[in-house]
Design a protein around this motif. Structure first.
Motif: not given
Length: 268
Positions: A100, A122, A213, A217, A244
């Motif tokens: 992230s 992600c 990914g 998400d 996520h």
């Protein structure tokens, strides 16, 4: 066994290899609202069992690191400096794994510093967070508001955590654990990721990179992960039916195995 150290104000979780050591160390970088703890539950011990010296830092203002009183003013460049400090302390090239916001920090890191390889999970895309935020507002308006409340330390139930991070069934104790450890995030860092400090393509040679990914998400949708991969001239890999929190979904071992196989294939 996880060892926790404080390296000049930066909290570092470390796991020593439990089998014949592999040649490269891994440094894991957490996302927004989290800390190095997010890697300590599963990924650090798992990669230690694969022979890797595995580390996870808590960026300044997060977890047990210094700087909580100034959290709102910390920039992405500050986070890159924290990461460089730990990589320098380790004293050799490493593989960086960022989730992230951590993936965005990794992208900014290899603008300025050499790195053996990078894995983006992600990750916030190099084009910034505007598309992700707009998508969340349109598709999940209440969650958009709830996440804004988290910015101000206002969150009181696990349903928000579940909707934001998980697509697979998750135990209530896992959600409670997340809720008790989550925290506010730097508004300055979020603005940096939205528009003010986006990655500069080709400012340095691009390291070998893996872009991952999750199909479900809601924070960094799969189409933005695909955009990230295309931006670097790479193929993405999207994990089916996952959200996520690739570090804690029921199928997290699939993610760890995929990363391990890619590292071994590339000689790390």
């Amino acid at each position: 066994m996880i060892e926790i150290r404080n390296i000049e104000g930066i909290e570092v979780f470390s796991a020593a290899p439990l089998v014949q050591p592999r040649p490269t160390q891994i440094v894991f970088v957490h996302g927004a609202f989290a800390g190095g703890w997010i890697w300590a539950d599963h990924f650090l011990p798992w990669f230690a069992c694969q022979g890797y010296r595995a580390h996870a830092l808590s960026l300044r203002g997060h977890g047990g690191s210094r700087g909580h009183s100034m959290l709102a003013w910390h920039s992405i460049s500050d986070y890159v400096d924290d990461l460089h400090h730990i990589v320098s302390w380790l004293g050799e090239d490493v593989v960086l794994v960022g989730h992230s916001m951590g993936g965005f920090v990794v992208q900014k890191y290899f603008e300025r510093h050499p790195v053996a390889a990078a894995v983006l999970m992600c990750s916030a895309p190099p084009q910034g967070l505007a598309a992700a935020q707009f998508h969340l507002l349109l598709e999940h308006p209440q969650l958009f508001m709830d996440i804004n409340n988290i910015m101000n330390g206002k969150y009181a139930n696990t349903s928000i955590v579940q909707e934001a991070l998980f697509a697979q069934p998750v135990k209530e104790e896992v959600l409670t654990s997340f809720l008790t450890r989550m925290q506010s995030e730097s508004q300055r860092a979020l603005w940096d990721m939205t528009t003010f400090n986006l990655p500069l393509f080709f400012s340095r040679p691009q390291p070998p990179m893996l872009v991952l990914g999750a199909e479900k998400d809601v924070l960094v949708p799969a189409f933005l992960v695909q955009t990230t991969a295309r931006s670097y001239g790479l193929k993405d890999h999207i994990f089916h039916g996952m959200g996520h929190a690739l570090t804690h979904e029921q199928d997290w071992p699939k993610v760890a195995n995929y990363i391990r196989d890619w590292l071994v294939e590339h000689g790390y």
